[in-house]
Scaffold this active site. Structure first.
Site, short mmCIF file in Angstrom:
data_model
loop_
_atom_site.label_atom_id
_atom_site.label_comp_id
_atom_site.label_asym_id
_atom_site.label_seq_id
_atom_site.Cartn_x
_atom_site.Cartn_y
_atom_site.Cartn_z
CB SER A 29 -1.09 -0.12 1.30
OG SER A 29 -1.64 1.02 0.94
CG ASP A 88 -7.44 -3.38 -2.27
OD1 ASP A 88 -7.85 -2.21 -1.68
OD2 ASP A 88 -6.08 -3.66 -1.96
CG HIS A 106 -5.52 -2.60 1.14
ND1 HIS A 106 -4.88 -2.37 -0.17
CD2 HIS A 106 -4.93 -1.82 2.05
CE1 HIS A 106 -4.04 -1.43 -0.07
NE2 HIS A 106 -4.03 -0.96 1.23
#
Length: 277
Positions: A145, A221, A254
Protein backbone atom coordinates in the site's frame (compact mmCIF):
# COMPACT_ATOMS: atom_id res chain seq x y z
CA UNK A 1 21.06 -0.20 18.32
CA UNK A 2 19.38 -1.53 21.45
CA UNK A 3 17.88 -5.04 21.30
CA UNK A 4 14.40 -4.88 22.86
CA UNK A 5 12.85 -8.19 21.67
CA UNK A 6 14.26 -11.51 20.49
CA UNK A 7 12.34 -14.55 19.22
CA UNK A 8 13.64 -17.74 17.59
CA UNK A 9 11.74 -18.33 14.34
CA UNK A 10 12.40 -21.00 11.69
CA UNK A 11 15.89 -21.51 13.07
CA UNK A 12 16.72 -17.81 12.84
CA UNK A 13 15.98 -14.80 15.02
CA UNK A 14 13.20 -12.26 14.76
CA UNK A 15 14.61 -9.34 16.68
CA UNK A 16 13.34 -5.87 17.48
CA UNK A 17 15.72 -2.96 17.93
CA UNK A 18 15.42 0.64 19.07
CA UNK A 19 17.74 3.44 18.00
CA UNK A 20 17.85 7.21 17.79
CA UNK A 21 17.42 8.44 14.24
CA UNK A 22 19.42 11.48 13.18
CA UNK A 23 17.19 11.90 10.12
CA UNK A 24 13.92 11.81 12.04
CA UNK A 25 15.11 13.28 15.36
CA UNK A 26 13.33 10.66 17.44
CA UNK A 27 13.62 7.11 18.74
CA UNK A 28 12.68 4.49 16.16
CA UNK A 29 11.90 0.79 16.34
CA UNK A 30 12.88 -1.60 13.57
CA UNK A 31 12.30 -5.32 13.11
CA UNK A 32 15.18 -7.40 11.77
CA UNK A 33 14.91 -11.08 10.83
CA UNK A 34 18.25 -12.89 10.80
CA UNK A 35 18.13 -16.29 9.05
CA UNK A 36 20.08 -19.24 10.49
CA UNK A 37 22.94 -18.70 8.04
CA UNK A 38 23.45 -15.17 9.38
CA UNK A 39 25.27 -16.75 12.31
CA UNK A 40 28.16 -17.64 10.00
CA UNK A 41 28.06 -15.49 6.87
CA UNK A 42 26.96 -12.19 5.42
CA UNK A 43 23.61 -12.17 3.62
CA UNK A 44 21.70 -9.78 1.32
CA UNK A 45 18.90 -7.63 2.71
CA UNK A 46 15.25 -7.12 1.81
CA UNK A 47 13.73 -3.88 3.12
CA UNK A 48 9.98 -4.00 3.75
CA UNK A 49 7.90 -0.82 3.96
CA UNK A 50 4.49 -1.11 5.60
CA UNK A 51 1.30 0.81 4.90
CA UNK A 52 -0.97 3.39 6.51
CA UNK A 53 -1.62 2.99 10.26
CA UNK A 54 1.04 0.27 10.53
CA UNK A 55 4.20 0.18 12.60
CA UNK A 56 7.21 -2.14 12.59
CA UNK A 57 5.17 -4.98 14.11
CA UNK A 58 2.52 -5.60 11.44
CA UNK A 59 4.68 -7.28 8.84
CA UNK A 60 6.81 -9.34 11.19
CA UNK A 61 3.81 -10.71 13.10
CA UNK A 62 1.24 -11.16 10.30
CA UNK A 63 3.01 -12.04 7.05
CA UNK A 64 4.73 -15.33 7.92
CA UNK A 65 7.77 -14.13 6.00
CA UNK A 66 10.30 -15.67 8.41
CA UNK A 67 9.86 -19.14 6.91
CA UNK A 68 10.75 -17.90 3.44
CA UNK A 69 13.55 -15.58 4.56
CA UNK A 70 15.14 -18.53 6.36
CA UNK A 71 14.74 -20.74 3.30
CA UNK A 72 16.26 -18.19 0.91
CA UNK A 73 18.91 -16.77 3.28
CA UNK A 74 17.77 -13.15 3.22
CA UNK A 75 17.89 -10.67 6.10
CA UNK A 76 14.56 -8.82 6.30
CA UNK A 77 14.46 -5.30 7.73
CA UNK A 78 11.03 -3.86 8.62
CA UNK A 79 11.09 -0.25 9.87
CA UNK A 80 8.24 1.84 11.25
CA UNK A 81 6.11 3.94 8.88
CA UNK A 82 6.84 7.39 10.35
CA UNK A 83 8.68 9.24 13.09
CA UNK A 84 7.12 8.73 16.53
CA UNK A 85 6.79 10.51 19.87
CA UNK A 86 4.86 13.16 21.75
CA UNK A 87 7.18 15.82 20.33
CA UNK A 88 6.52 14.73 16.73
CA UNK A 89 3.79 16.46 14.72
CA UNK A 90 0.61 14.43 14.23
CA UNK A 91 -2.90 14.75 12.82
CA UNK A 92 -6.28 13.55 14.01
CA UNK A 93 -6.70 11.21 11.04
CA UNK A 94 -5.30 7.87 9.97
CA UNK A 95 -3.81 8.99 6.65
CA UNK A 96 -1.60 11.86 7.83
CA UNK A 97 1.05 12.21 10.52
CA UNK A 98 2.27 9.39 12.72
CA UNK A 99 1.69 6.07 10.99
CA UNK A 100 1.48 7.84 7.63
CA UNK A 101 4.92 9.16 6.75
CA UNK A 102 4.57 8.36 3.02
CA UNK A 103 8.34 7.71 2.77
CA UNK A 104 9.06 11.27 1.64
CA UNK A 105 11.03 14.26 2.92
CA UNK A 106 8.54 16.86 4.12
CA UNK A 107 9.29 20.48 3.29
CA UNK A 108 6.43 22.20 5.14
CA UNK A 109 6.04 23.06 8.83
CA UNK A 110 5.34 21.43 11.20
CA UNK A 111 6.16 18.22 9.34
CA UNK A 112 9.61 19.13 8.03
CA UNK A 113 11.26 18.91 11.45
CA UNK A 114 10.85 15.13 11.71
CA UNK A 115 9.27 13.68 8.59
CA UNK A 116 12.32 12.70 6.55
CA UNK A 117 11.41 9.08 5.91
CA UNK A 118 12.94 9.07 2.43
CA UNK A 119 16.36 9.93 3.84
CA UNK A 120 15.90 7.48 6.69
CA UNK A 121 15.07 4.53 4.44
CA UNK A 122 17.56 5.35 1.71
CA UNK A 123 20.59 6.39 3.77
CA UNK A 124 20.48 6.14 7.54
CA UNK A 125 18.85 2.74 7.99
CA UNK A 126 21.04 0.88 5.45
CA UNK A 127 24.14 2.36 7.08
CA UNK A 128 22.96 1.08 10.47
CA UNK A 129 22.18 -2.35 9.03
CA UNK A 130 25.60 -2.63 7.41
CA UNK A 131 27.29 -1.60 10.66
CA UNK A 132 25.35 -3.78 13.10
CA UNK A 133 24.41 -6.93 11.15
CA UNK A 134 26.08 -9.53 8.88
CA UNK A 135 24.75 -7.88 5.72
CA UNK A 136 26.24 -7.64 2.26
CA UNK A 137 25.84 -4.47 0.21
CA UNK A 138 23.20 -6.13 -1.98
CA UNK A 139 19.66 -5.07 -1.14
CA UNK A 140 16.13 -5.17 -2.51
CA UNK A 141 12.94 -3.42 -1.46
CA UNK A 142 9.26 -4.25 -1.16
CA UNK A 143 6.17 -2.96 0.58
CA UNK A 144 2.39 -2.84 0.92
CA UNK A 145 0.00 0.00 0.00
CA UNK A 146 1.71 3.24 1.13
CA UNK A 147 4.81 1.09 1.60
CA UNK A 148 4.48 -0.27 -1.92
CA UNK A 149 4.46 3.35 -3.08
CA UNK A 150 7.60 4.00 -1.05
CA UNK A 151 9.35 0.92 -2.42
CA UNK A 152 8.60 1.88 -6.02
CA UNK A 153 9.73 5.49 -5.50
CA UNK A 154 12.98 4.52 -3.79
CA UNK A 155 13.81 1.95 -6.46
CA UNK A 156 12.92 4.21 -9.39
CA UNK A 157 14.89 7.15 -8.03
CA UNK A 158 17.86 4.99 -7.02
CA UNK A 159 17.98 2.12 -9.54
CA UNK A 160 21.64 1.35 -8.88
CA UNK A 161 21.04 0.92 -5.14
CA UNK A 162 18.32 -1.76 -5.21
CA UNK A 163 18.72 -5.05 -7.04
CA UNK A 164 14.95 -5.59 -7.31
CA UNK A 165 11.60 -4.12 -6.30
CA UNK A 166 8.15 -5.52 -5.65
CA UNK A 167 4.91 -4.33 -4.09
CA UNK A 168 1.55 -5.45 -2.81
CA UNK A 169 -1.39 -3.15 -3.61
CA UNK A 170 0.77 -0.03 -4.09
CA UNK A 171 -0.49 3.54 -4.48
CA UNK A 172 0.93 4.00 -7.98
CA UNK A 173 -0.44 7.48 -8.82
CA UNK A 174 -0.50 9.32 -5.48
CA UNK A 175 -0.69 12.76 -7.07
CA UNK A 176 -4.02 11.74 -8.63
CA UNK A 177 -5.79 10.08 -5.68
CA UNK A 178 -7.13 11.35 -2.32
CA UNK A 179 -4.58 9.62 -0.07
CA UNK A 180 -1.65 11.07 -1.96
CA UNK A 181 -3.13 14.48 -2.66
CA UNK A 182 -4.00 15.10 0.99
CA UNK A 183 -0.61 13.91 2.25
CA UNK A 184 1.38 15.75 -0.41
CA UNK A 185 -0.52 19.00 0.18
CA UNK A 186 0.37 18.82 3.88
CA UNK A 187 3.95 17.58 3.61
CA UNK A 188 4.99 19.33 0.37
CA UNK A 189 2.43 22.18 0.02
CA UNK A 190 0.99 22.89 -3.42
CA UNK A 191 4.32 22.44 -5.21
CA UNK A 192 3.09 19.91 -7.76
CA UNK A 193 6.60 19.41 -9.15
CA UNK A 194 7.66 18.12 -5.73
CA UNK A 195 4.64 15.80 -5.67
CA UNK A 196 5.82 14.15 -8.88
CA UNK A 197 9.14 13.20 -7.27
CA UNK A 198 7.17 10.74 -5.12
CA UNK A 199 4.78 9.46 -7.80
CA UNK A 200 5.85 6.17 -9.47
CA UNK A 201 3.82 6.63 -12.66
CA UNK A 202 5.16 10.16 -13.07
CA UNK A 203 8.74 9.08 -12.40
CA UNK A 204 8.49 6.41 -15.09
CA UNK A 205 6.95 8.87 -17.54
CA UNK A 206 9.92 11.18 -16.87
CA UNK A 207 12.33 8.40 -17.82
CA UNK A 208 13.22 6.79 -14.49
CA UNK A 209 13.70 3.04 -14.95
CA UNK A 210 14.25 -0.23 -13.17
CA UNK A 211 14.90 -3.59 -14.78
CA UNK A 212 11.59 -5.10 -13.66
CA UNK A 213 8.66 -4.46 -11.31
CA UNK A 214 6.64 -7.17 -9.55
CA UNK A 215 3.19 -6.26 -8.19
CA UNK A 216 0.36 -8.30 -6.70
CA UNK A 217 -3.08 -6.70 -6.48
CA UNK A 218 -6.28 -8.11 -5.00
CA UNK A 219 -9.45 -7.45 -6.99
CA UNK A 220 -11.67 -7.36 -3.90
CA UNK A 221 -9.54 -4.57 -2.44
CA UNK A 222 -11.84 -1.73 -1.32
CA UNK A 223 -9.15 0.82 -2.24
CA UNK A 224 -8.27 -0.57 -5.67
CA UNK A 225 -10.22 1.80 -7.93
CA UNK A 226 -10.10 5.02 -5.90
CA UNK A 227 -6.67 4.99 -4.25
CA UNK A 228 -4.37 2.38 -5.82
CA UNK A 229 -5.01 2.32 -9.59
CA UNK A 230 -2.60 -0.47 -10.46
CA UNK A 231 -3.53 -0.38 -14.19
CA UNK A 232 -1.92 3.08 -14.40
CA UNK A 233 1.42 1.46 -13.54
CA UNK A 234 0.88 -1.37 -15.98
CA UNK A 235 0.08 1.07 -18.79
CA UNK A 236 3.07 3.39 -18.28
CA UNK A 237 5.46 0.43 -17.97
CA UNK A 238 4.17 -0.93 -21.28
CA UNK A 239 4.63 2.48 -22.91
CA UNK A 240 8.17 2.84 -21.53
CA UNK A 241 9.16 -0.78 -22.17
CA UNK A 242 9.76 -1.66 -18.53
CA UNK A 243 9.33 -5.35 -17.82
CA UNK A 244 6.59 -6.13 -15.29
CA UNK A 245 5.14 -9.07 -13.44
CA UNK A 246 1.76 -7.63 -12.41
CA UNK A 247 -0.77 -10.14 -11.13
CA UNK A 248 -4.42 -9.56 -10.26
CA UNK A 249 -6.09 -11.92 -7.79
CA UNK A 250 -9.83 -12.54 -7.62
CA UNK A 251 -11.31 -12.42 -4.14
CA UNK A 252 -8.29 -11.01 -2.30
CA UNK A 253 -8.60 -7.77 -0.32
CA UNK A 254 -6.14 -5.20 1.07
CA UNK A 255 -5.28 -7.06 4.27
CA UNK A 256 -2.38 -9.15 5.52
CA UNK A 257 -4.41 -12.24 4.60
CA UNK A 258 -3.53 -11.19 1.05
CA UNK A 259 0.10 -10.34 1.81
CA UNK A 260 0.69 -13.61 3.66
CA UNK A 261 -0.74 -15.59 0.71
CA UNK A 262 1.96 -14.39 -1.69
CA UNK A 263 4.87 -13.15 0.42
CA UNK A 264 6.73 -16.40 -0.17
CA UNK A 265 6.71 -15.77 -3.91
CA UNK A 266 7.97 -12.22 -3.43
CA UNK A 267 10.85 -13.35 -1.23
CA UNK A 268 11.74 -16.07 -3.75
CA UNK A 269 11.64 -13.44 -6.51
CA UNK A 270 14.04 -11.16 -4.64
CA UNK A 271 16.29 -14.07 -3.66
CA UNK A 272 16.64 -15.03 -7.31
CA UNK A 273 17.54 -11.47 -8.33
CA UNK A 274 19.94 -10.99 -5.41
CA UNK A 275 21.74 -14.24 -6.18
CA UNK A 276 22.04 -13.33 -9.86
CA UNK A 277 23.75 -9.99 -9.17
Amino acid sequence: MELIEKHVSFGGWQNMYRHYSQSLKCEMNVGVYLPPKAANEKLPVLYWLSGLTCNEQNFITKSGMQRYAAEHNIIVVAPDTSPRGSHVADADRYDLGQGAGFYLNATQAPWNEHYKMYDYIRNELPDLVMHHFPATAKKSISGHSMGGLGALVLALRNPDEYVSVSAFSPIVSPSQVPWGQQAFAAYLAENKDAWLDYDPVSLISQGQRVAEIMVDQGLSDDFYAEQLRTPNLEKICQEMNIKTLIRYHEGYDHSYYFVSSFIGEHIAYHANKLNMR
